[in-house]
Design a protein around this motif. Sequence first.
Motif, PDB file in Angstrom:
ATOM      1  N   ASP A  55       0.848  -1.200   0.000  1.00  0.00           N
ATOM      2  CA  ASP A  55       0.000   0.000   0.000  1.00  0.00           C
ATOM      3  C   ASP A  55       0.882   1.248   0.000  1.00  0.00           C
ATOM      4  OD1 ASP A  55       0.999  -0.145   2.579  1.00  0.00           O
ATOM      5  OD2 ASP A  55      -0.892   0.348   3.538  1.00  0.00           O
ATOM      6  N   ASN A  56       1.735   1.348  -0.996  1.00  0.00           N
ATOM      7  CA  ASN A  56       2.743   2.407  -1.031  1.00  0.00           C
ATOM      8  C   ASN A  56       2.339   3.574  -1.918  1.00  0.00           C
ATOM      9  OD1 ASN A  56       4.545   0.817   0.540  1.00  0.00           O
ATOM     10  ND2 ASN A  56       5.012  -0.365  -1.295  1.00  0.00           N
ATOM     11  N   SER A  93     -10.378 -14.468   7.010  1.00  0.00           N
ATOM     12  CA  SER A  93     -10.011 -15.403   5.931  1.00  0.00           C
ATOM     13  C   SER A  93     -10.613 -15.011   4.588  1.00  0.00           C
ATOM     14  CB  SER A  93     -10.413 -16.825   6.288  1.00  0.00           C
ATOM     15  OG  SER A  93      -9.762 -17.242   7.457  1.00  0.00           O
ATOM     16  N   PRO A  94     -10.226 -13.851   4.042  1.00  0.00           N
ATOM     17  CA  PRO A  94     -10.772 -13.429   2.748  1.00  0.00           C
ATOM     18  C   PRO A  94     -10.293 -14.333   1.612  1.00  0.00           C
ATOM     19  CG  PRO A  94      -8.942 -12.032   3.395  1.00  0.00           C
ATOM     20  CD  PRO A  94      -9.223 -12.933   4.563  1.00  0.00           C
ATOM     21  N   ALA A  95     -11.039 -14.322   0.520  1.00  0.00           N
ATOM     22  CA  ALA A  95     -10.671 -15.116  -0.657  1.00  0.00           C
ATOM     23  C   ALA A  95      -9.436 -14.543  -1.336  1.00  0.00           C
ATOM     24  CB  ALA A  95     -11.834 -15.159  -1.639  1.00  0.00           C
ATOM     25  N   MET A  96      -9.246 -13.223  -1.228  1.00  0.00           N
ATOM     26  CA  MET A  96      -8.094 -12.586  -1.865  1.00  0.00           C
ATOM     27  C   MET A  96      -7.667 -11.367  -1.076  1.00  0.00           C
ATOM     28  SD  MET A  96      -9.715 -10.649  -5.170  1.00  0.00           S
ATOM     29  CE  MET A  96     -11.465 -11.036  -5.278  1.00  0.00           C
ATOM     30  N   LEU A  97      -6.430 -10.967  -1.319  1.00  0.00           N
ATOM     31  CA  LEU A  97      -5.899  -9.729  -0.759  1.00  0.00           C
ATOM     32  C   LEU A  97      -5.627  -8.788  -1.925  1.00  0.00           C
ATOM     33  CD1 LEU A  97      -3.248 -11.119   1.763  1.00  0.00           C
ATOM     34  CD2 LEU A  97      -5.629 -10.496   2.208  1.00  0.00           C
ATOM     35  N   ILE A  98      -5.865  -7.511  -1.709  1.00  0.00           N
ATOM     36  CA  ILE A  98      -5.594  -6.519  -2.741  1.00  0.00           C
ATOM     37  C   ILE A  98      -4.552  -5.547  -2.201  1.00  0.00           C
ATOM     38  CG2 ILE A  98      -6.520  -4.618  -4.124  1.00  0.00           C
ATOM     39  CD1 ILE A  98      -9.144  -6.105  -4.300  1.00  0.00           C
ATOM     40  N   GLY A  99      -3.526  -5.365  -2.999  1.00  0.00           N
ATOM     41  CA  GLY A  99      -2.496  -4.387  -2.692  1.00  0.00           C
ATOM     42  C   GLY A  99      -2.454  -3.345  -3.790  1.00  0.00           C
ATOM     43  N   TYR A 100      -1.869  -2.207  -3.481  1.00  0.00           N
ATOM     44  CA  TYR A 100      -1.812  -1.134  -4.464  1.00  0.00           C
ATOM     45  C   TYR A 100      -0.592  -0.260  -4.214  1.00  0.00           C
ATOM     46  CZ  TYR A 100      -3.709   1.451  -0.542  1.00  0.00           C
ATOM     47  OH  TYR A 100      -3.892   1.998   0.702  1.00  0.00           O
ATOM     48  N   GLY A 101      -0.250   0.497  -5.214  1.00  0.00           N
ATOM     49  CA  GLY A 101       0.841   1.439  -5.099  1.00  0.00           C
ATOM     50  C   GLY A 101       0.697   2.536  -6.127  1.00  0.00           C
ATOM     51  N   LEU A 102       1.285   3.672  -5.817  1.00  0.00           N
ATOM     52  CA  LEU A 102       1.276   4.813  -6.716  1.00  0.00           C
ATOM     53  C   LEU A 102       2.635   5.478  -6.607  1.00  0.00           C
ATOM     54  CD1 LEU A 102      -1.373   7.356  -7.459  1.00  0.00           C
ATOM     55  CD2 LEU A 102       0.723   8.239  -6.467  1.00  0.00           C
ATOM     56  N   ALA A 103       3.209   5.875  -7.731  1.00  0.00           N
ATOM     57  CA  ALA A 103       4.504   6.546  -7.711  1.00  0.00           C
ATOM     58  C   ALA A 103       4.561   7.599  -8.805  1.00  0.00           C
ATOM     59  CB  ALA A 103       5.634   5.548  -7.916  1.00  0.00           C
ATOM     60  N   LEU A 104       5.128   8.742  -8.466  1.00  0.00           N
ATOM     61  CA  LEU A 104       5.425   9.760  -9.457  1.00  0.00           C
ATOM     62  C   LEU A 104       6.836   9.518  -9.976  1.00  0.00           C
ATOM     63  CD1 LEU A 104       3.953  12.990  -7.827  1.00  0.00           C
ATOM     64  CD2 LEU A 104       2.959  11.563  -9.620  1.00  0.00           C
ATOM     65  N   VAL A 128       7.154  15.963 -23.828  1.00  0.00           N
ATOM     66  CA  VAL A 128       6.121  16.340 -22.867  1.00  0.00           C
ATOM     67  C   VAL A 128       6.668  17.475 -22.014  1.00  0.00           C
ATOM     68  CG1 VAL A 128       4.794  15.549 -20.867  1.00  0.00           C
ATOM     69  CG2 VAL A 128       5.093  14.049 -22.820  1.00  0.00           C
ATOM     70  N   ASP A 129       5.865  18.473 -21.748  1.00  0.00           N
ATOM     71  CA  ASP A 129       6.264  19.608 -20.911  1.00  0.00           C
ATOM     72  C   ASP A 129       6.381  19.128 -19.463  1.00  0.00           C
ATOM     73  OD1 ASP A 129       6.525  21.910 -19.406  1.00  0.00           O
ATOM     74  OD2 ASP A 129       4.825  22.947 -20.325  1.00  0.00           O
ATOM     75  N   HIS A 130       7.614  18.882 -19.012  1.00  0.00           N
ATOM     76  CA  HIS A 130       7.855  18.320 -17.676  1.00  0.00           C
ATOM     77  C   HIS A 130       7.563  19.316 -16.555  1.00  0.00           C
ATOM     78  CE1 HIS A 130       9.473  14.566 -19.205  1.00  0.00           C
ATOM     79  NE2 HIS A 130      10.089  15.285 -20.123  1.00  0.00           N
ATOM     80  N   ASP A 131       7.423  20.587 -16.889  1.00  0.00           N
ATOM     81  CA  ASP A 131       7.054  21.574 -15.868  1.00  0.00           C
ATOM     82  C   ASP A 131       5.567  21.506 -15.554  1.00  0.00           C
ATOM     83  OD1 ASP A 131       9.656  22.555 -15.619  1.00  0.00           O
ATOM     84  OD2 ASP A 131       9.368  23.984 -17.265  1.00  0.00           O
ATOM     85  N   LYS A 132       4.775  21.028 -16.509  1.00  0.00           N
ATOM     86  CA  LYS A 132       3.326  20.976 -16.333  1.00  0.00           C
ATOM     87  C   LYS A 132       2.820  19.566 -16.026  1.00  0.00           C
ATOM     88  CE  LYS A 132      -1.023  22.265 -18.423  1.00  0.00           C
ATOM     89  NZ  LYS A 132      -1.750  22.932 -19.464  1.00  0.00           N
ATOM     90  N   TYR A 133       3.425  18.556 -16.637  1.00  0.00           N
ATOM     91  CA  TYR A 133       2.947  17.186 -16.500  1.00  0.00           C
ATOM     92  C   TYR A 133       4.022  16.309 -15.873  1.00  0.00           C
ATOM     93  CZ  TYR A 133      -0.383  18.842 -20.009  1.00  0.00           C
ATOM     94  OH  TYR A 133      -1.324  19.550 -20.688  1.00  0.00           O
ATOM     95  N   GLU A 134       3.589  15.371 -15.051  1.00  0.00           N
ATOM     96  CA  GLU A 134       4.524  14.379 -14.515  1.00  0.00           C
ATOM     97  C   GLU A 134       3.935  12.993 -14.703  1.00  0.00           C
ATOM     98  OE1 GLU A 134       7.276  13.235 -10.697  1.00  0.00           O
ATOM     99  OE2 GLU A 134       6.109  15.074 -10.642  1.00  0.00           O
ATOM    100  N   LYS A 135       4.798  12.067 -15.117  1.00  0.00           N
ATOM    101  CA  LYS A 135       4.358  10.685 -15.314  1.00  0.00           C
ATOM    102  C   LYS A 135       4.101  10.052 -13.954  1.00  0.00           C
ATOM    103  CE  LYS A 135       7.229   7.423 -16.878  1.00  0.00           C
ATOM    104  NZ  LYS A 135       7.964   6.540 -17.827  1.00  0.00           N
ATOM    105  N   GLY A 136       2.984   9.365 -13.862  1.00  0.00           N
ATOM    106  CA  GLY A 136       2.641   8.630 -12.647  1.00  0.00           C
ATOM    107  C   GLY A 136       2.370   7.176 -12.979  1.00  0.00           C
ATOM    108  N   SER A 137       2.654   6.304 -12.022  1.00  0.00           N
ATOM    109  CA  SER A 137       2.436   4.870 -12.188  1.00  0.00           C
ATOM    110  C   SER A 137       1.513   4.385 -11.083  1.00  0.00           C
ATOM    111  CB  SER A 137       3.763   4.120 -12.107  1.00  0.00           C
ATOM    112  OG  SER A 137       4.650   4.582 -13.096  1.00  0.00           O
ATOM    113  N   VAL A 138       0.570   3.512 -11.434  1.00  0.00           N
ATOM    114  CA  VAL A 138      -0.389   2.959 -10.481  1.00  0.00           C
ATOM    115  C   VAL A 138      -0.366   1.440 -10.610  1.00  0.00           C
ATOM    116  CG1 VAL A 138      -2.806   2.883  -9.745  1.00  0.00           C
ATOM    117  CG2 VAL A 138      -1.855   5.009 -10.680  1.00  0.00           C
ATOM    118  N   LEU A 139      -0.233   0.766  -9.476  1.00  0.00           N
ATOM    119  CA  LEU A 139      -0.201  -0.697  -9.430  1.00  0.00           C
ATOM    120  C   LEU A 139      -1.369  -1.207  -8.607  1.00  0.00           C
ATOM    121  CD1 LEU A 139       1.369  -3.484  -9.733  1.00  0.00           C
ATOM    122  CD2 LEU A 139       2.301  -2.956  -7.474  1.00  0.00           C
ATOM    123  N   ILE A 140      -2.030  -2.238  -9.099  1.00  0.00           N
ATOM    124  CA  ILE A 140      -3.014  -2.994  -8.322  1.00  0.00           C
ATOM    125  C   ILE A 140      -2.590  -4.454  -8.425  1.00  0.00           C
ATOM    126  CG2 ILE A 140      -5.425  -3.707  -8.065  1.00  0.00           C
ATOM    127  CD1 ILE A 140      -6.202  -1.025  -9.344  1.00  0.00           C
TER     128      ILE A 140
END
Length: 187
Positions: A55-56, A93-104, A128-140
Amino acid sequence: MMKKCIAATILMLTVGCATQESVSNPLSRTTMVTSGDISLVPQQKNTYAWHPSVDNVMADERIDQVAVKAHMQQAINEVMSQKGYQLVSLSSSPAMLIGYGLALEAEMSDAEIMKRAGLVPGLSTQNVDHDKYEKGSVLIAVFNPHQIQPIWRVLAQGFTDFEQSGEQRQARFDQLLDKMMQPIPHS
């Protein structure tokens, strides 16, 4: 005359290939990659719990990490509820676990994402204009509660525009999460 016309056409094609185009709205660009087999999710129970350690949020001071975690859990809960799943405690005792993460990108490079998650969509930041936009990554990631490695995971990359309102960014984020979780079957 014909030779001049052919020469002019070749010159125009060459010049056209040599120019670099600026990306006016990179918000429309998203890449996604998945790994694993979502059909391995146990079907006898329709319950899930949060993974205790996946959960980062890796971001700078522009992002309220506590608020992002809460919003991400809320958005995932909505999708899972619509699919017929119920959030329970880890001790139930859930059937599954869900983890997630987000990083700039400023906090975690694609190489580091590959090292940690084993996947990387490789969204290009060229022009890409790096002053206006930043790449983000999302994991599930979806885990069998009795296994260390995820049985299925999805990683998406897109651009964040910090000049947009928080509501606009959250709406785009919710749409992305919904798209990322489409392969999870209805219970």
